[in-house]
Design a protein around this motif. Sequence first.
Motif, PDB file in Angstrom:
ATOM      1  N   LYS A  20      50.787  40.221  36.802  1.00  0.00           N
ATOM      2  CA  LYS A  20      50.565  40.633  38.183  1.00  0.00           C
ATOM      3  C   LYS A  20      49.438  41.642  38.234  1.00  0.00           C
ATOM      4  CE  LYS A  20      54.396  38.854  40.047  1.00  0.00           C
ATOM      5  NZ  LYS A  20      54.369  37.549  40.580  1.00  0.00           N
ATOM      6  N   ILE A  21      49.386  42.504  37.255  1.00  0.00           N
ATOM      7  CA  ILE A  21      48.269  43.428  37.133  1.00  0.00           C
ATOM      8  C   ILE A  21      47.471  42.946  35.943  1.00  0.00           C
ATOM      9  CG2 ILE A  21      47.559  45.768  36.697  1.00  0.00           C
ATOM     10  CD1 ILE A  21      49.877  46.791  38.063  1.00  0.00           C
ATOM     11  N   CYS A  22      46.268  42.453  36.232  1.00  0.00           N
ATOM     12  CA  CYS A  22      45.491  41.783  35.197  1.00  0.00           C
ATOM     13  C   CYS A  22      44.058  42.232  35.331  1.00  0.00           C
ATOM     14  CB  CYS A  22      45.636  40.279  35.417  1.00  0.00           C
ATOM     15  SG  CYS A  22      44.694  39.303  34.308  1.00  0.00           S
ATOM     16  N   GLY A  23      43.411  42.467  34.191  1.00  0.00           N
ATOM     17  CA  GLY A  23      42.046  42.962  34.290  1.00  0.00           C
ATOM     18  C   GLY A  23      41.986  44.323  33.641  1.00  0.00           C
ATOM     19  N   ASN A  39      40.161  47.105  34.068  1.00  0.00           N
ATOM     20  CA  ASN A  39      40.197  48.290  34.913  1.00  0.00           C
ATOM     21  C   ASN A  39      41.554  48.471  35.557  1.00  0.00           C
ATOM     22  OD1 ASN A  39      37.597  49.025  34.432  1.00  0.00           O
ATOM     23  ND2 ASN A  39      36.754  48.097  36.276  1.00  0.00           N
ATOM     24  N   ALA A  40      42.108  47.360  36.056  1.00  0.00           N
ATOM     25  CA  ALA A  40      43.390  47.462  36.766  1.00  0.00           C
ATOM     26  C   ALA A  40      44.462  47.990  35.845  1.00  0.00           C
ATOM     27  CB  ALA A  40      43.776  46.097  37.318  1.00  0.00           C
ATOM     28  N   ILE A  44      43.982  51.731  35.118  1.00  0.00           N
ATOM     29  CA  ILE A  44      44.340  52.580  36.249  1.00  0.00           C
ATOM     30  C   ILE A  44      45.851  52.604  36.434  1.00  0.00           C
ATOM     31  CG2 ILE A  44      44.158  52.834  38.738  1.00  0.00           C
ATOM     32  CD1 ILE A  44      41.420  51.656  38.606  1.00  0.00           C
ATOM     33  N   ALA A  45      46.474  51.444  36.319  1.00  0.00           N
ATOM     34  CA  ALA A  45      47.929  51.397  36.501  1.00  0.00           C
ATOM     35  C   ALA A  45      48.622  52.230  35.434  1.00  0.00           C
ATOM     36  CB  ALA A  45      48.414  49.952  36.449  1.00  0.00           C
ATOM     37  N   ILE A  85      40.105  58.954  35.843  1.00  0.00           N
ATOM     38  CA  ILE A  85      40.002  57.736  36.654  1.00  0.00           C
ATOM     39  C   ILE A  85      38.792  57.836  37.576  1.00  0.00           C
ATOM     40  CG2 ILE A  85      41.107  56.331  38.416  1.00  0.00           C
ATOM     41  CD1 ILE A  85      43.752  57.064  37.358  1.00  0.00           C
ATOM     42  N   ILE A 130      35.831  55.555  35.941  1.00  0.00           N
ATOM     43  CA  ILE A 130      36.011  54.234  36.533  1.00  0.00           C
ATOM     44  C   ILE A 130      35.410  54.159  37.925  1.00  0.00           C
ATOM     45  CG2 ILE A 130      37.639  52.411  37.055  1.00  0.00           C
ATOM     46  CD1 ILE A 130      39.572  53.585  35.134  1.00  0.00           C
ATOM     47  N   ILE A 131      35.890  54.962  38.826  1.00  0.00           N
ATOM     48  CA  ILE A 131      35.471  54.783  40.223  1.00  0.00           C
ATOM     49  C   ILE A 131      34.009  55.155  40.408  1.00  0.00           C
ATOM     50  CG2 ILE A 131      36.001  55.382  42.592  1.00  0.00           C
ATOM     51  CD1 ILE A 131      38.246  53.985  41.246  1.00  0.00           C
ATOM     52  N   SER A 169      35.461  39.670  37.979  1.00  0.00           N
ATOM     53  CA  SER A 169      35.398  41.017  37.431  1.00  0.00           C
ATOM     54  C   SER A 169      35.382  41.976  38.605  1.00  0.00           C
ATOM     55  CB  SER A 169      34.127  41.181  36.612  1.00  0.00           C
ATOM     56  OG  SER A 169      33.855  42.534  36.401  1.00  0.00           O
ATOM     57  N   SER A 170      36.179  43.018  38.502  1.00  0.00           N
ATOM     58  CA  SER A 170      36.247  43.947  39.631  1.00  0.00           C
ATOM     59  C   SER A 170      34.889  44.605  39.874  1.00  0.00           C
ATOM     60  CB  SER A 170      37.324  44.995  39.367  1.00  0.00           C
ATOM     61  OG  SER A 170      37.173  45.552  38.082  1.00  0.00           O
ATOM     62  N   TRP A 177      54.973  44.562  43.958  1.00  0.00           N
ATOM     63  CA  TRP A 177      53.990  43.521  44.226  1.00  0.00           C
ATOM     64  C   TRP A 177      54.061  43.055  45.667  1.00  0.00           C
ATOM     65  CZ3 TRP A 177      49.987  41.391  41.965  1.00  0.00           C
ATOM     66  CH2 TRP A 177      49.640  40.086  42.239  1.00  0.00           C
ATOM     67  N   HIS A 185      50.539  51.882  42.844  1.00  0.00           N
ATOM     68  CA  HIS A 185      49.730  50.858  42.224  1.00  0.00           C
ATOM     69  C   HIS A 185      48.675  50.294  43.143  1.00  0.00           C
ATOM     70  CE1 HIS A 185      51.783  50.790  38.509  1.00  0.00           C
ATOM     71  NE2 HIS A 185      52.948  50.616  39.063  1.00  0.00           N
ATOM     72  N   ALA A 234      45.303  50.284  41.426  1.00  0.00           N
ATOM     73  CA  ALA A 234      45.261  49.351  40.299  1.00  0.00           C
ATOM     74  C   ALA A 234      45.267  47.918  40.793  1.00  0.00           C
ATOM     75  CB  ALA A 234      46.455  49.599  39.374  1.00  0.00           C
ATOM     76  N   LEU A 235      46.068  47.666  41.815  1.00  0.00           N
ATOM     77  CA  LEU A 235      46.154  46.300  42.293  1.00  0.00           C
ATOM     78  C   LEU A 235      44.838  45.860  42.921  1.00  0.00           C
ATOM     79  CD1 LEU A 235      49.741  46.156  43.722  1.00  0.00           C
ATOM     80  CD2 LEU A 235      48.830  44.920  41.797  1.00  0.00           C
ATOM     81  N   HIS A 269      42.033  46.530  41.820  1.00  0.00           N
ATOM     82  CA  HIS A 269      41.145  46.145  40.727  1.00  0.00           C
ATOM     83  C   HIS A 269      41.666  44.949  39.958  1.00  0.00           C
ATOM     84  CE1 HIS A 269      39.503  50.152  41.391  1.00  0.00           C
ATOM     85  NE2 HIS A 269      38.479  49.794  40.674  1.00  0.00           N
ATOM     86  N   SER A 270      42.866  44.502  40.292  1.00  0.00           N
ATOM     87  CA  SER A 270      43.465  43.456  39.470  1.00  0.00           C
ATOM     88  C   SER A 270      42.837  42.120  39.801  1.00  0.00           C
ATOM     89  CB  SER A 270      44.967  43.421  39.731  1.00  0.00           C
ATOM     90  OG  SER A 270      45.539  42.303  39.137  1.00  0.00           O
ATOM     91  N   THR A 271      42.638  41.314  38.798  1.00  0.00           N
ATOM     92  CA  THR A 271      41.899  40.084  39.047  1.00  0.00           C
ATOM     93  C   THR A 271      42.753  38.999  39.664  1.00  0.00           C
ATOM     94  OG1 THR A 271      42.417  39.365  36.816  1.00  0.00           O
ATOM     95  CG2 THR A 271      40.329  40.477  37.130  1.00  0.00           C
TER      96      THR A 271
END
Lengths: 478, 514
Positions: free
Chosen positions: A171-174, A176-177, A180-181, A261, A265-266, A292-293, B155, B291, B294-295, B297-299
């Motif tokens: 669900k959180i993929c990538g 950067n994500a 950050i998470a 962060i 990142i930002i 890509s973000s 989510w 989140h 983060a979300l 930025h999430s792909t």
Amino acid sequence: MSSNSQPQHKPRTPSLLLQANGPSQNDPPPTGAPTKSQKQMTKAERREVQERQRAAKAAKVTASGPQSGGPLAKPQHPSSSTSSQPKKTGRGSESPVQSRASTAAGSSGLPNKSTKESKAAAATAEEDAAVRSRGLRIFSHFALQKPTGHIAKGNVHPAIVRLGLMFAEFKICGANARCIATLSVFKRVIQDYTTPPNNTLSRHLMTHLSVQISHLVSARPMSVTMGNAIRQLKMEISGSDIDLPEQDAKDALCGKIDNYIRDRIIIADQVIQETAMRKIHDGDVVLTYARSSVVQKVLLEAWAGGTRFSVIVVDSRPMLEGKRLLSALVSAAIPCTYLLLPALGSVISEVSIVLIGAHSIHSNGAVFSRAGTALVAMMAKQHAIPVVVCCETYKFSEGVRLDSFTKNELAPSGDSFSCFPRNRSPASLIIQNQLNLEILNPLYDLTPPCSITAVVTEAGVIPPDSISSIPLALGRSV
Amino acid sequence: MDFEEPNARPVSHEFLAVVLAGFGDQLDPLTSDHGGDPCPKALLPVANRPMIDFPLTWLEQSGITEVLLICPTAHRTSISHHIHSDTSSSSYPSLHVDVQTYDESPDEPVGTCFVLKHFSSRIQRDFVILPCDFIPPEDLPLSLLLNKYRVESNWDGAIITSCWLKAHGVDKSTVPEEWGQMRSSVPILWDKKSGTLLHIDTADDYDRNSDELEIRMSLLSRYPVASLSSQYTDSHVYVCKRSILDVLHHKSMFDSFREEFLPWLCKIQYQNSRQGKYGLALKSMTTKEAHALALRHSTLFGGSTLAQDSSWRNYGSPSLKPVTFSVPSSPTRPDVEPLTGLKIGIVVHGSVFSGRVNNIATLLEVNRQVLSRTSYTPPTDPDNRALIDAKSQISSDSMIGSSTKIGERATIKCSVIGRHCVIGKMSRIAGCVLLDHCVIEDGAKLEGCILGRNTRVGPKAELVRSLTQAGYDVEAGGEFATIRNEKLEVSDWTAGPEGRGFGEMSSGDESDNE
């Protein structure tokens, strides 16, 4: 090759088949004969023998487990000592011994009825072992044991448990994500943490965090970005002042996390946006791969800045992340083309610049990114199109990476592999792992530095090989 | 010497389990008082284990440690004694059970909503509602529901995750009608891909319009691929967000959680007016914002399918028509406004479930199911063994409690016999459930009965499909006809020496159910 084999090999292979029927050879294993037969059998035959031996081993383990544990143990020891010789011969000599041992145990100490039962059980167990999929034959180290079934061990914070689940389900993929998470959740963990008596925050918090980190790693292997961020965090923790009251120390740490962060990142993303924007001119055709973000931000910012260009989004299964990028771009009214990776060759000649993102970038200049990026970069390079990687400096990894096989992950399955027949729901068209089919979808691949023209970081536009000089130039250790 | 204390404050626990133990009105004679002592429904044994044992062990296995057990005041001592006693059979080492009482009398049953409102001050975090009479299927771990809730609360903004199990097929004739319906399934509408519960057809909806199922168009436009089924029953296990209790306070007219509140909540998912009113109360800012960055930025996040994106409708040109048809669906169905949405999650589990053990028929059925999974072996303990006569015939699908004495030539088939019972000679027991301390005299015949604690059945009595209250005394049989389909209750003192036929006996359904 097989014609050269001596006559004693021929009966040897059938005897392995007869292993369930009774002991045909009770003589001690001739280590000389298997050596020759192994070398002279063709590869296919050797593999066949290996398969049968493996099945026999599984059958022996399942069928005669409790009954013949004793007699089996003894013949196994000499066989394991003889198999300390070269691996191939060892395998050849070991398994006939084991199969003979199982049949010996099966026939010797037990009455007829139970022998038949154990033979029958051995036969069915053999079938079962063959039927049960053995998992991936190559790259089996990509797969992770299924972690989400277990209850968190140790003192794992509930937010970490949830984060682990989000990672495991993609669900959180990538890069950067995830970073950050992770850092946001660590802020909560730190705030909820109390130092036990007779301990200092700087020492004990690290062990507390290590428990949480190992839970996250068991959900999904850590990304380079997460690793770098955690290393920085640990440095901050160990450097925190002992005399500070606990709440102040915790607040200071949370502040440092926020700064990390924000800075790495930002703001880094903002600098990259401005720099990369200048590479896109009016009328350009920009190609990007998956999602890509950073690249998304660059494209949206460039469009908002007034440049009129068009985008080609190249996508691949099973993740199909490009579709999300596509809808984000289209909602900003950017003219886009969408295609899958195999169709790249038909549009590559129209492209003026390729923008890709990265999971991590290594000291030899290689870029570790979503599987398929290497193809895009290589093709673009062949057509003399500049390939620009947008990457923040915190994604830099000290090591040298030469291939993508040593460390990789499997992508989550779940995409249908065919659209037809239309009358069946897409859910039923998904290809799953079956009896003779194992699905292997690596998540990442490595783009060599020769395919990359430039890397845009917040420190400037640099050639890929000089990544390692950036920390030095910026006066940082990471 | 340095005594290392472990980290004094444990990690804050995620969930609080709320176990609701009611009176058990539908289990009536079995749960009526036994001469002044209450027989709580929660302690009624199923296969010789008190009913409350099952949800509590289920909780233990999933890792939840805090339990708030709510029971009527009258039952408090017996339940609390059972839970906190030290005997190994009933201790739950890792659970911390807090027994709270609610004033309730069997004549006026109180709905779940009232109880939750009353105790909402004690519930300060996300909680799991469990009924005490829920026997979880073996292949469904509670952590499955908890994980789904954990993922979705970040989510999709899930506020409740519910669990629906496949209802048992309608099984007529083995039990009289008035002993209760086993299956009580309602038609539900849910979205399989995202696991969202969309609509529950309540009894009110049925009364209003029994021919049609009324569904809003806004539901269908958000979830065009929904599944409708009437084969599932609600397990009454809900993993809920704390903010639900705030909304519950607004809605004071709701009594039953399952029948009124949950269907009402389902409607919030797609009714914009209600979302406007209650949305803020239901969304807790912390989980979203934690989140949100983060979300973004999430792909794999965001980007609804082209057909659903509302901004698409601004573009009329045909080339921008939804192209989703030729494109295979993406692995994760995109969520509509995931950061602000509300969702009722659903876990649909296929294993057959006969329902919660809240009426007689289900009690019998569940006992039967447990028996079909176990087989009887004579007890290994020599003392116990001595009590069971060698000449008795005990079928392998029975279960006998410890210290039960079984006389010779007794025949026991497919039954559950409690502890410390005495079964006389030549008695025949088939398909029955006997609770602890029953005494069956010689020659008695029991078929399909449930006998409460301390029941005494006289010699040569015949009972077919009857129930007795705890402490009842069945007269000797003989010239009297067999007792059939009756609920035998101990009337306080109005029963004369004639015994049966007096007091509050309700004769059963006369229709031939054999």
